[in-house]
Write a protein that holds these residues in place. Structure first.
Motif, PDB file in Angstrom:
ATOM      1  N   MET A 189       0.847  -1.191   0.000  1.00 22.48           N
ATOM      2  CA  MET A 189       0.000   0.000   0.000  1.00 22.48           C
ATOM      3  C   MET A 189       0.884   1.243   0.000  1.00 22.48           C
ATOM      4  SD  MET A 189      -3.378   0.547   1.912  1.00 22.48           S
ATOM      5  CE  MET A 189      -4.098   2.043   2.409  1.00 22.48           C
ATOM      6  N   LEU A 190       0.513   2.204  -0.800  1.00 23.22           N
ATOM      7  CA  LEU A 190       1.289   3.440  -0.901  1.00 23.22           C
ATOM      8  C   LEU A 190       1.180   4.243   0.389  1.00 23.22           C
ATOM      9  CD1 LEU A 190       0.220   4.403  -4.519  1.00 23.22           C
ATOM     10  CD2 LEU A 190       2.440   3.510  -3.799  1.00 23.22           C
ATOM     11  N   PRO A 191       2.320   4.702   0.921  1.00 25.52           N
ATOM     12  CA  PRO A 191       2.285   5.467   2.172  1.00 25.52           C
ATOM     13  C   PRO A 191       1.588   6.813   2.018  1.00 25.52           C
ATOM     14  CG  PRO A 191       4.549   5.176   1.382  1.00 25.52           C
ATOM     15  CD  PRO A 191       3.656   4.491   0.420  1.00 25.52           C
ATOM     16  N   ASN A 192       0.926   7.233   3.082  1.00 26.64           N
ATOM     17  CA  ASN A 192       0.246   8.526   3.114  1.00 26.64           C
ATOM     18  C   ASN A 192       1.134   9.641   3.648  1.00 26.64           C
ATOM     19  OD1 ASN A 192      -2.255   7.595   2.134  1.00 26.64           O
ATOM     20  ND2 ASN A 192      -2.768   6.816   4.158  1.00 26.64           N
ATOM     21  N   GLU A 193       2.343   9.299   4.069  1.00 27.42           N
ATOM     22  CA  GLU A 193       3.281  10.287   4.589  1.00 27.42           C
ATOM     23  C   GLU A 193       4.587  10.186   3.812  1.00 27.42           C
ATOM     24  OE1 GLU A 193       3.808   9.918   8.786  1.00 27.42           O
ATOM     25  OE2 GLU A 193       1.663   9.966   9.186  1.00 27.42           O
ATOM     26  N   MET A 194       5.300  11.284   3.764  1.00 26.98           N
ATOM     27  CA  MET A 194       6.592  11.292   3.081  1.00 26.98           C
ATOM     28  C   MET A 194       7.603  10.531   3.932  1.00 26.98           C
ATOM     29  SD  MET A 194       6.815  12.777   0.124  1.00 26.98           S
ATOM     30  CE  MET A 194       8.546  13.154  -0.066  1.00 26.98           C
ATOM     31  N   PRO A 195       8.211   9.515   3.355  1.00 25.12           N
ATOM     32  CA  PRO A 195       9.275   8.838   4.098  1.00 25.12           C
ATOM     33  C   PRO A 195      10.546   9.675   4.074  1.00 25.12           C
ATOM     34  CG  PRO A 195       9.048   7.875   1.929  1.00 25.12           C
ATOM     35  CD  PRO A 195       7.962   8.915   2.058  1.00 25.12           C
ATOM     36  N   ARG A 196      11.449   9.317   4.926  1.00 23.28           N
ATOM     37  CA  ARG A 196      12.787   9.909   4.935  1.00 23.28           C
ATOM     38  C   ARG A 196      13.741   8.771   4.605  1.00 23.28           C
ATOM     39  NH1 ARG A 196      15.112  14.527   7.295  1.00 23.28           N
ATOM     40  NH2 ARG A 196      17.270  14.243   7.927  1.00 23.28           N
ATOM     41  N   LEU A 197      14.471   8.917   3.509  1.00 24.10           N
ATOM     42  CA  LEU A 197      15.335   7.853   3.011  1.00 24.10           C
ATOM     43  C   LEU A 197      16.775   8.320   3.046  1.00 24.10           C
ATOM     44  CD1 LEU A 197      13.241   7.076  -0.202  1.00 24.10           C
ATOM     45  CD2 LEU A 197      12.971   6.038   2.060  1.00 24.10           C
ATOM     46  N   GLN A 198      17.685   7.427   3.395  1.00 20.18           N
ATOM     47  CA  GLN A 198      19.101   7.792   3.400  1.00 20.18           C
ATOM     48  C   GLN A 198      19.899   6.722   2.678  1.00 20.18           C
ATOM     49  OE1 GLN A 198      20.765   9.063   7.107  1.00 20.18           O
ATOM     50  NE2 GLN A 198      22.781   9.356   6.229  1.00 20.18           N
ATOM     51  N   HIS A 199      20.870   7.183   1.888  1.00 17.76           N
ATOM     52  CA  HIS A 199      21.796   6.283   1.213  1.00 17.76           C
ATOM     53  C   HIS A 199      23.090   7.056   0.975  1.00 17.76           C
ATOM     54  CE1 HIS A 199      23.104   2.905  -1.226  1.00 17.76           C
ATOM     55  NE2 HIS A 199      23.539   3.772  -2.110  1.00 17.76           N
ATOM     56  N   GLY A 200      24.176   6.578   1.544  1.00 18.66           N
ATOM     57  CA  GLY A 200      25.460   7.229   1.334  1.00 18.66           C
ATOM     58  C   GLY A 200      25.422   8.706   1.701  1.00 18.66           C
ATOM     59  N   PRO A 201      25.779   9.575   0.747  1.00 14.50           N
ATOM     60  CA  PRO A 201      25.910  10.998   1.071  1.00 14.50           C
ATOM     61  C   PRO A 201      24.609  11.787   1.055  1.00 14.50           C
ATOM     62  CG  PRO A 201      26.503  10.652  -1.212  1.00 14.50           C
ATOM     63  CD  PRO A 201      26.228   9.276  -0.612  1.00 14.50           C
ATOM     64  N   VAL A 202      23.452  11.105   0.859  1.00 17.58           N
ATOM     65  CA  VAL A 202      22.203  11.861   0.745  1.00 17.58           C
ATOM     66  C   VAL A 202      21.124  11.381   1.699  1.00 17.58           C
ATOM     67  CG1 VAL A 202      22.582  12.407  -1.695  1.00 17.58           C
ATOM     68  CG2 VAL A 202      21.166  10.446  -1.084  1.00 17.58           C
ATOM     69  N   VAL A 203      20.247  12.312   1.997  1.00 22.63           N
ATOM     70  CA  VAL A 203      18.978  12.042   2.663  1.00 22.63           C
ATOM     71  C   VAL A 203      17.908  12.561   1.716  1.00 22.63           C
ATOM     72  CG1 VAL A 203      17.473  12.664   4.588  1.00 22.63           C
ATOM     73  CG2 VAL A 203      19.897  12.223   4.995  1.00 22.63           C
ATOM     74  N   LEU A 204      16.895  11.737   1.467  1.00 25.06           N
ATOM     75  CA  LEU A 204      15.730  12.188   0.704  1.00 25.06           C
ATOM     76  C   LEU A 204      14.649  12.509   1.720  1.00 25.06           C
ATOM     77  CD1 LEU A 204      15.609   9.580  -2.215  1.00 25.06           C
ATOM     78  CD2 LEU A 204      17.001  11.641  -1.978  1.00 25.06           C
ATOM     79  N   ARG A 205      14.144  13.726   1.638  1.00 30.63           N
ATOM     80  CA  ARG A 205      13.165  14.198   2.621  1.00 30.63           C
ATOM     81  C   ARG A 205      12.171  15.113   1.940  1.00 30.63           C
ATOM     82  NH1 ARG A 205      14.472  19.443   3.031  1.00 30.63           N
ATOM     83  NH2 ARG A 205      16.635  20.131   3.166  1.00 30.63           N
ATOM     84  N   ALA A 206      11.119  15.451   2.654  1.00 31.30           N
ATOM     85  CA  ALA A 206      10.153  16.424   2.142  1.00 31.30           C
ATOM     86  C   ALA A 206      10.834  17.786   2.000  1.00 31.30           C
ATOM     87  CB  ALA A 206       8.964  16.530   3.082  1.00 31.30           C
ATOM     88  N   PHE A 207      10.384  18.545   1.025  1.00 28.38           N
ATOM     89  CA  PHE A 207      10.882  19.915   0.887  1.00 28.38           C
ATOM     90  C   PHE A 207      10.430  20.746   2.080  1.00 28.38           C
ATOM     91  CE2 PHE A 207      11.761  18.960  -3.517  1.00 28.38           C
ATOM     92  CZ  PHE A 207      12.792  19.827  -3.833  1.00 28.38           C
TER      93      PHE A 207
END
Length: 188
Positions: free
Chosen positions: A1-19
């Motif tokens: 099921m698609l999440p209803n909240e923005m996840p926070r993802l990290q890999h190596g030198p980056v974090v993917l987050r909400a703007f």
């Protein structure tokens, strides 16, 4: 099921987050790039108000269930350096697409590859995503090499695929398929 909240993802030198509103300066910098405003919804004007409106539109993608738009941020400083998204336009067929950009001042540091790897691993954790695809102009070697480093395979050249800056442009189409055993995973 698609999440209803923005996840926070990290890999190596980056974090993917909400703007966040503090990312407006990044959007303003991207507005002065000769290509980013032509292929994205980054405003050409570069005003602070337009940058905040762009950020608001990124949040709307989650609420309208059309996708997820992440700020690519440096994992150490937290400074936003670009954007990567997951579009769900064709999710009912098991397909999602991604696109990304990094502001000129932050290019060449591995941010795109790390962000694409993080997004891809997460996307394939979603039951709905069987195929992830992206489109890259043939001249954009750095972008398609990042895709290839992340296990995407070039499927072909789409001639006159998209209008960019008033001119029809060719695009390479790349994809990754969930079942491909040669593809790196989160544990790789």
């Amino acid at each position: 099921m698609l999440p209803n909240e923005m996840p926070r993802l990290q890999h190596g030198p980056v974090v993917l987050r909400a703007f966040e509103s503090r990312d407006a300066a990044l959007v303003q910098a991207a507005a002065s790039d000769e290509l980013i405003p032509l292929i994205t919804t980054v405003p050409v004007s570069g005003t602070h108000e337009e940058a905040l409106a762009f950020i608001s539109r990124q949040h709307d993608r989650l609420f309208t269930r059309t996708g997820y738009s992440f700020a690519i941020a440096d994992a150490v400083s937290g400074e936003a350096v670009g954007q990567i998204g997951l579009s769900l336009r064709d999710i009912e067929q098991g397909r999602a697409s991604t696109g990304y950009w990094v502001a000129r001042a932050h290019r060449g540091r591995g941010y795109v590859t790390a962000a694409l790897q993080a997004l891809t691993v997460w996307a394939f954790e979603l039951d709905e995503v069987e195929r992830l695809q992206l489109y890259v102009e043939p001249w954009n070697r750095a972008s398609w090499q990042a895709a290839e480093r992340c296990g995407f395979q070039r499927e072909g050249l789409l001639r006159s695929w998209q209008q960019i800056g008033g001119t029809r442009k060719d695009m390479y189409v790349y994809s990754r398929i969930r079942q491909d055993p040669s593809i790196p995973t989160a544990s790789s």
